[in-house]
Design a protein around this motif. Structure first.
Motif: not given
Length: 199
Positions: A16, A28-30, A32, A45, A48-49, A52-53
């Motif tokens: 983060w 975050q690069e995702s 989020a 978010a 799909s993430e 995991r996050v």
């Protein structure tokens, strides 16, 4: 403050990045985003993430995750939020306005269509007494708090706030009009479009 710095360190370990303009919002690069206010978190978010996050944060700090935004109103930081399938919506709880109106004896008042009048006569310049002054400041503060969600009242409450030092009877009438406007718009909802990928 110590917890916030510790939590920021934990987040940075998991990829983060703290925003420079708002140190308690992380990205975050995702894709989020995480807003941290004391011990309240708001996670946005991609679907799909999301799991995991959440798991990466849970691995170091025990978090009691709340509800996912859906069609029912969910409280966060004194506001109510929901996702209607298209937009994220936010509002000030109706009870907040009901309580404010009750404090001023305006529960059954007749609503008006605008928060202020175009032209206001300044013929009543009598300064409010101490008790009325306190009530005036209280009402202005409560409406200012809601201003983020209620852009329709921002100008009017800003103008009332300019008069906080020495409000007059004319200002009292302006404030009363604003409260009558709020009576008719208690259920006002601010909507923000978002991509369906976010949850």
């Amino acid at each position: 403050r110590t917890f916030q710095e510790y939590f920021a360190h934990v987040l940075e370990k998991h990829g983060w990045k703290r925003l420079k303009v708002e140190p308690m919002i992380f990205s975050q690069e995702s894709g989020a985003l995480l807003s941290v206010f004391a011990d309240d978190l708001l996670l946005i978010a991609p679907r799909s993430e999301r799991e995991r996050v959440m798991h990466s944060i849970d691995s170091e700090v025990e978090v009691k995750w709340g509800d996912t935004l859906g069609p029912e109103w969910t409280r966060y930081l004194g506001k109510e939020w929901r996702y209607d399938g298209t937009d994220i919506q936010v509002r000030v709880p109706i009870r907040y306005w009901e309580d404010l109106l009750a404090e001023f004896g305006l529960t059954d008042c007749r609503p008006v269509k605008t928060p202020s009048e175009l032209k206001v006569e300044e013929d009543n310049t009598e300064v409010l007494d101490s008790e009325e002054h306190t009530l005036f400041r209280h009402a202005v503060g409560k409406v200012m708090y809601a201003g983020v969600v209620r852009p329709d009242v921002q100008f009017t409450v800003k103008e009332l706030a300019r008069r906080l030092a020495a409000p007059t009877a004319a200002d009292w009438l302006r404030q009363k009009r604003l409260l009558r406007y709020l009576k008719g718009t208690q259920d006002y909802v601010r909507s923000e479009e978002h991509t369906s990928e976010l949850q």
